[in-house]
Every structure is written in structure tokens, then in C-alpha cells.
Design an enzyme around this catalytic site. Structure first.
Site, PDB file in Angstrom:
ATOM      1  N   HIS A 115      46.113 -11.698  37.308  1.00  0.00           N
ATOM      2  CA  HIS A 115      46.467 -10.902  38.409  1.00  0.00           C
ATOM      3  C   HIS A 115      45.299 -10.686  39.253  1.00  0.00           C
ATOM      4  CE1 HIS A 115      45.139  -6.727  37.965  1.00  0.00           C
ATOM      5  NE2 HIS A 115      44.769  -6.975  36.953  1.00  0.00           N
ATOM      6  N   CYS A 116      45.700 -10.695  40.693  1.00  0.00           N
ATOM      7  CA  CYS A 116      44.895 -10.102  41.865  1.00  0.00           C
ATOM      8  C   CYS A 116      45.248  -8.736  42.170  1.00  0.00           C
ATOM      9  CB  CYS A 116      44.514 -11.340  42.777  1.00  0.00           C
ATOM     10  SG  CYS A 116      46.251 -11.507  43.647  1.00  0.00           S
ATOM     11  N   ALA A 117      44.981  -8.500  43.578  1.00  0.00           N
ATOM     12  CA  ALA A 117      45.244  -7.116  44.009  1.00  0.00           C
ATOM     13  C   ALA A 117      47.011  -7.030  43.923  1.00  0.00           C
ATOM     14  CB  ALA A 117      44.893  -7.049  45.404  1.00  0.00           C
ATOM     15  N   ARG A 131      49.244  -9.701  42.925  1.00  0.00           N
ATOM     16  CA  ARG A 131      50.310 -10.882  42.343  1.00  0.00           C
ATOM     17  C   ARG A 131      49.884 -11.028  41.021  1.00  0.00           C
ATOM     18  NH1 ARG A 131      49.241 -15.701  47.111  1.00  0.00           N
ATOM     19  NH2 ARG A 131      48.631 -14.242  48.675  1.00  0.00           N
TER      20      ARG A 131
END
Length: 613
Positions: free
Chosen positions: A25-27, A29
């Protein structure tokens, strides 16, 4: 675990546990790698409350969540029981370009918190020294400067780790290869007057601190070296021989060949982009300011990250992010404009207000673009106009970003010239707000909000829900439960019951969200969204299901009074465990009020708790 029921639904809609290869995951998504994307149900995913959008790009099936993404990630990974994805696990075939962007994304995503945090430290130091509150000659400044510069100086080490992990090699051997490029034994050769050679081959020592492209090239080669060594070295000897030969092969080859090649490639790409910027500051600013958000939709903005870091390492300033910052403030402006235009109590009012705050304070704008801009299509040309004009102004003034930061109000000190930066982002924000206020919504969308507002205002905003006793017995206060976790209210608020009958019924109409494998606890979500936990006995998890029979399944709809679990009171007591049963509301913080009814003896269908929504 948070969002347990929703996480189970997401797993189901991406094709089930067996369809998931890996998850990062990113910030904002959840980035799934799926065996088959065709079996995922995008339409149903996008109907979920917390899902802003779904994007299939760069070999990743991206479920855009927003600020709650880390909670979802923690719950989903636990439910999937994911191990580190091996290089043998593959999803669907993707193009070389998609694969390249996936690798870049996978390499930088884990480093974003460290890069952004260190960038903000540099921004803070800029403020302190600019206003004369700290001298750059003090030892305090030197220590804080190390905090801001360290991650950038050691980028070859960090990228060696993340790239190796992404590609499938040993992540710490990858880091060791990067570390060798920064070791004083090698860096001491830089600028040497004598001839530097390795076994007779000429070496041109280069400073690899803060560089990106050389380690990218080296790690792609290391992946194949690692695979080859594992094929030809006996399994019993691989533990030490594979990393030993990897270092012996890769470090000399990197300083002789791959490092200089990567440096050259990086310089060519960076110089090409800079050439375009030099040829037309305005045109480059328009393209970057208008186009960056749409590249971000597909994850293609990662392609600029190595160039940005290369520019920061070689020139100290990056005009790419200096222009692209206008796109961030254009999106914030659109959110502000729609917040002012939206009707009170409407969903758009709540969404635009919260996402504008997140954008301007944190520089995270995915919730704006997925939750607002892609939904209200009239805002798309507004974004291009506001971002493009803001980017053009940045190009005219030659604005550069001088540290790797998220574009938010706190990072303002790292842009120069400051006046050009303020004019650029201010124009983008004001244009986005004004244009979206007057032109961002269709007439039918405004009417829809008006009817939505009228409906909300005409309804009683406070709904009363009553929970009936799930067990016949004696009601006691939670403080009397012989377990500090329950008695302190850490798990939730409610009551406890000393059972007289070994049956548990549902206290509400709702859905069974969780049945613990040991059968001693059950979770229910009511039709109104109240989350309830019934925990039969204290420390009875140790019985591993003995003395319990469950009559329903997770996901079943149940009615108030319907039997859920049977249990043997005497059997549990004979094992030395208390049968006192807490009945808890676990999401009380999301409710207006929870009122406990003061009973002494309770039987099925007696009201024990009143919930106000």
C-alpha cells in the site's frame, strides 16, 4: 482488527484469497497483484463506502481507500496470511513499460515516509536559518542536518533493499551492494591522482551518494546473478556461498560497468527533461501542472521520481516538482470550491471539506481526484486549466523544489524563488476554487443535492436502537469483570452477564461479522451499524472450542432472539474458567450515545442497552 467486515468484502471482490499474489500500500491505495484481474468485480468494489475508486494499472489492481488505507492493509494482510511474494509467484502478464513502472513504484513506496519526513526536516532547517533562529555553523544544525540528509545520502542502500525485495533477490545483499558504493574504502579512491584499476581493468571512481539510476541497473543484474547462483550451488551451501559470490561479482561489476552506465543513463534522461524545460519554461510548466494528476491516476508519476532525485543530487533543485506543485493546489482549490458550492448536509460537502484539509496539510490529493474530480466530470478541464496556468507561472519564474517533500503548506520553504512559488500555487488554488464553484457542477447535480439536503433536514437525525439481552442471567457492571481489558472499557462499553442458561441469542437484527475459531466470541453488526461483541467467559479462548456449539456462520443475517451459540456452563466452570459474559458496543466512539439499562436479572428480550445514532 479494524474494518474487518469491509476487508472480507474487498478480498471477496478481488477474486478471493486464492487470486491474490501480493499486496502493498501507499498513502491512499491498496495495491494488489492478482493472478487474474478479470475475476475482480470493479463495479461492486466502487460501491463500497470507503472505496473511492479502482484502477488497474502498471500490473497492479489498485483499490483507492484514502486515509484509512493502513488500517485496511493491516486487516487484509492478516486475513490473507500473506507471506513475502517470491519471484516465482506471478500475476497476469503485463507490458515491459507497465512492469517498469510497477518496479519503480514498489521500490519507492516503502521509502516515501522516510523521504517525506526527511524532506520536511530540511524544510524546517530552511525556515530556522532563514529567520536567523539557528546558525548553519552550530553543532545542533549539523545533527539535525544529518537527520534530513541521511536517507538521501544512503539512497543506494535503501533502494538496494527495496529493489531486491521487489525483484525477488535477497534484500539485505542488495542493500550490501549499495553500501559498498558508499564505503570509505571505495569513496577514498574518488579524485585519486594515481590510476585506479581492478585486476588490471581501469576503474573511474564516481560518487554514488544520493544517486538512483546506478543502483537500479545493478539490482536488475543482481536479480539474474542470484537466480543463476542458486541453480549451480548446492542447496546446503547456498546460505553463505550465494551472498558471498553475489558481492564478489556485483560490487566490482557495478563500480566498473553498471554504475557508470547507470549514471550516464540518469544524466541523459535528466538532461533531456531539463532540455525541454530550458527550451520552453512555460510549455513545460503547463504540461507538468496540467498533466501530473492524470499520470498519478495510473501510477505513472513514479517515472519522474528517479529524475527528481537525480536533479536534487546533482543541481540541488528540481524544476519538475517546482511546476508540478501547482497541480496539487489546483486540486485543493477544486475541493474548496465545491465545498462552498455544495449544500449543507450533502455527501459532497463532507467529502470536499475533509479532502481539502488532507490535501493542503498533507499534500495527499488522491481522495480529491478519485472521490470528486473523476466523479464530477466538469472539474476535469478545470483541473487542467488551473494546474496548467499555475505550472506556467512556475516555469516563467523558474521555480525549483529543493528537497523531496510532499507538496503541502508546511513544505513551502523548500521552493525558490519563493515569490514565484506563492504566485504559482496561489493562482492554481484560486482558479480551481472559483471555476469549480461556478462551473464545476451540472444543474441536475445541484438539484440532487438540494433534495438530499431536504431529506436529511426533514428526518430526525438521532435514531434510537435497543439491544435485548442475549443471555438469561444476572446483569453485572463491566467493572466487576475479572479481566482488566474488559473492565477498563478498552474493548468497548456495555454490560456483563453471569449466565444461568447456556444459550446465546442475537441482541439485534443484523449480520454475523465474526465467529472466533474457538467459538467463545461472536461479532454482530446491527442493521443500523452498531458493532457488538459477545465474549462468552473469561480466558476461554484456551478451551479451543471445547464446550461450545455454534449454530450460525459468519455472514449470516440474524434476527433478535435467534439462537447463535450453545455452551456448557458446568463444563467451563469445571475447567476453572469464569462464565461471566461481556456484551460490548465496540464502535461507541462513532455513536451519539450509549445508554446502559440498569437491570438486576435479565432474560431473553429484556432491553439491556440503548444506542443513539
Amino acid at each position: 482488527m479494524k474494518f474487518e467486515r469491509e476487508s472480507e468484502e474487498i478480498i471477496k471482490l478481488v477474486g478471493g484469497k486464492e487470486n491474490v499474489v501480493s499486496l502493498v500500500h501507499c498513502a491512499t491505495r491498496l495495491r494488489f497483484k492478482l493472478k487474474k484481474t478479470s475475476v475482480a468485480n470493479k463495479a461492486e468494489l466502487e460501491k463500497m463506502k470507503d472505496v473511492l475508486s479502482v484502477v488497474n494499472s502498471g500490473g497492479q489492481y489498485q483499490v483507492v481507500i484514502g486515509n484509512k488505507v493502513s488500517d485496511y492493509y493491516d486487516t487484509i494482510t492478516k486475513k490473507l496470511g500473506l507471506k513475502e511474494a517470491s519471484s516465482e509467484e506471478k500475476g497476469e502478464k503485463v507490458s515491459i513499460i507497465s512492469m517498469l513502472f510497477e518496479v519503480i513504484s514498489g521500490a519507492f513506496s516503502p521509502l516515501i515516509p522516510a523521504l517525506a519526513g526527511a524532506g520536511m526536516v530540511k524544510a524546517l532547517l530552511t525556515v530556522l536559518t532563514s529567520f536567523g533562529w539557528m546558525s548553519d555553523s552550530t553543532t545542533t544544525y549539523a545533527i539535525l542536518s544529518a537527520a534530513g540528509n541521511g536517507v538521501f545520502y544512503l539512497l543506494p542502500v535503501f533502494l538496494g533493499i527495496t529493489l531486491s525485495k521487489k525483484l525477488g533477490g535477497n534484500m539485505f545483499v542488495g542493500g550490501a551492494i549499495g553500501a559498498a558504493l558508499l564505503d570509505p574504502s571505495y569513496t577514498g579512491l574518488i579524485g585519486s591522482e594515481g590510476v585506479v584499476d581492478f585486476l588490471g581493468m581501469t576503474v573511474t571512481p564516481i560518487d554514488y551518494a544520493s544517486t538512483v539510476f546506478p543502483i537500479f541497473v545493478a539490482m536488475f543484474i543482481y536479480y539474474w546473478v542470484d537466480k543463476l547462483l542458486k541453480k549451480i550451488i548446492l542447496k546446503d551451501l547456498q546460505l553463505f556461498l550465494v551472498p558471498m559470490f553475489s558481492l564478489l561479482i556485483m560490487v566490482p561489476l557495478t563500480v566498473i560497468l553498471f554504475g557508470p552506465f547507470g549514471t550516464t543513463v540518469g544524466d541523459v534522461i535528466s538532461n533531456s527533461v531539463m532540455w525541454l524545460i530550458d527550451k520552453s519554461h512555460v510549455l513545460a510548466g503547463i504540461v507538468l501542472g496540467a498533466g501530473m494528476p492524470f499520470l498519478a491516476v495510473f501510477g505513472l508519476h513514479w517515472g519522474f521520481t528517479p529524475i527528481t532525485l537525480q536533479n536534487l543530487a546533482t543541481t540541488g533543485g528540481d524544476p519538475i516538482e517546482g511546476a508540478a506543485v501547482a497541480a496539487v493546489f489546483a486540486q485543493v482549490g477544486i475541493a474548496i470550491g465545491l465545498f462552498l458550492r455544495a449544500k449543507k448536509h450533502s455527501q459532497l460537502k463532507a467529502l470536499s471539506g475533509s479532502t481539502a484539509i488532507t490535501g493542503i496539510l498533507a499534500g495527499v490529493t488522491e481522495p480529491i481526484i478519485y472521490g470528486i474530480i473523476l466523479r464530477y466530470k466538469r472539474t476535469i478541464p478545470i483541473l487542467a486549466i488551473a494546474g496548467g496556468i499555475g505550472g506556467a507561472i512556475a516555469g516563467i519564474f523558474g521555480v525549483t523544489c529543493n528537497a523531496y517533500v510532499f507538496h503541502n503548506i508546511f513544505s513551502a520553504p523548500v521552493y525558490t524563488p519563493f515569490f514565484g512559488y506563492v504566485l504559482s500555487v496561489g493562482t492554481a488554488l484560486v482558479l480551481g476554487a472559483v471555476l469549480s464553484y461556478f462551473f464545476g457542477l451540472k444543474e441536475e447535480e445541484v438539484k440532487e443535492m438540494e433534495s438530499e439536503t431536504t431529506k436529511v433536514e426533514s428526518e430526525d437525525s438521532n435514531k434510537l436502537e435497543e439491544l435485548v439481552s442475549p443471555i438469561k442471567g444476572k446483569q453485572v457492571d463491566l467493572s466487576e469483570v475479572p479481566d482488566e481489558v474488559f473492565s477498563s472499557g478498552a474493548v468497548g462499553v456495555g454490560i456483563a452477564i453471569v449466565p444461568e442458561k447456556g444459550e446465546v441469542a442475537s441482541p439485534v437484527n443484523g449480520v454475523v461479522s465474526t465467529i472466533f475459531p474457538t467459538k467463545h466470541a461472536i461479532g454482530i453488526v446491527s442493521e443500523n451499524g452498531t458493532e457488538i461483541l459477545i465474549h462468552i467467559g473469561i480466558d476461554t479462548v484456551a478451551l479451543d472450542g471445547k464446550y461450545y456449539d455454534v449454530h450460525i456462520n459468519a455472514g449470516d443475517k440474524v434476527q433478535a432472539g435467534q439462537k447463535l451459540v450453545s455452551f456448557d456452563i458446568e463444563g467451563i466452570k469445571n475447567e476453572g474458567y469464569s462464565t461471566v459474559t461481556p456484551v460490548l458496543i465496540t464502535n461507541a466512539s462513532d455513536l451519539t450515545d450509549v445508554i446502559v439499562v440498569d437491570n438486576k436479572e435479565v432474560k431473553e428480550n429484556d432491553v439491556i442497552i440503548k444506542v443513539i445514532h
